[in-house]
Every structure is written in C-alpha cells, then in structure tokens.
Design a protein around this motif. Structure first.
Motif: not given
Length: 153
Positions: A90-91, A6-7, A51, A10, A55, A3, A26
């Motif tokens: 989105d995550y 990915r963050i 994680e 992004d 979130l 994650l 983000l």
C-alpha cells in the motif's frame, strides 16, 4: 506528510479498528524506519529514497518468506506473510506490469547506448535507480538480459 507520519496515523487507525494483522505490519515498518534513523546518528530523518528502499526490502522479505512457507506446507504462516506484504505494498508505488517494464527498459537501453550483453552493468545501474520501487530487481535483471541478448528491440 512523511512516511513515518503516515505510518503513525495508520497505526492509530488500525488500533481503533482492532485490525491486528495490519497493526503488526505497520509496527514492523515503523521499527525499520526508526532503526534506519538511528543508524545515521538520529539528528536527521531519512530521505524518501531510503524510505523506498526500506519498503522494497521489507516487501521482498515477506514475499520470499511466503514462498518458503508455501513450499514447506505452512499455509498459516504463509497467510501472515502475505497479509503483511499487502500492507507494505500500500505504501509502495504501483508496480509496473511486464509490458510497461519492457518499454521503460528499452528506453533506458537506447539512452545509455547499450549494444549487447556486455553492457548489462551500465543498463542495470541506470534502471535500478529509475525503477526503484516500481519493479523487482530480479524482474529488471531478467528483462534487461533478454533485451540485450536480442539486439532487435
């Protein structure tokens, strides 16, 4: 790809696109992940389960803040919170709709052998673990209460 990775990717994309709202959301997520990593001593990364909890907590905070701002008539701040919530969602895994949630909870109730409202704790323990990130805790609790009150599920 974790994650955090990915963050990071992004964040770079949001910077290039000059998307300030997405970038702010983000960075907020990344800071929560980094705080969680340092709490554990910093030698290991955090687990995917942790994680997901981060979130889910962040999404809940944004949702509650947006509701509060709406009650206070602060549409400008409400929109900021809703924009951040959309990025966070989105995550997260796809949320279960009411019918799917009810079906999954009936399966869990039957599996643990719950017979009435006194078994709510037993059902909630299993349900919150299995449905983590897929449904709001309040919705799970409310649906379990309804199902256990009606023994003919």
């Amino acid at each position: 790809m974790t994650l955090k990775q990915r963050i990071d990717a992004d964040i770079k994309q949001a910077m290039l696109a000059k998307d300030k709202a997405r970038l702010q959301a983000l960075r907020s997520i990344k800071s929560q992940i980094m705080l969680a990593e340092t709490e554990k001593g910093g030698t290991e990364g955090i687990t995917p389960d942790t994680e997901m909890k981060l979130l889910t907590k962040a999404a809940k905070q944004r949702r509650e803040s947006a509701e509060l701002y709406a009650q206070q008539g602060r549409a400008d701040l409400e929109q900021v919170e809703l924009a951040e919530l959309a990025v966070i969602e989105d995550y997260l895994p796809k949320q279960l709709d009411e019918g799917d949630l009810r079906t999954r909870l009936v399966e869990i109730i039957q599996r643990v052998g719950a017979t009435g409202p006194s078994d709510m704790g037993k059902v909630m323990g299993v349900a919150t673990k299995e449905l983590a990130g897929q449904a709001d805790g309040r919705a799970i609790s409310q649906t379990v209460g309804e199902l256990l009150s009606n023994t003919d599920f």
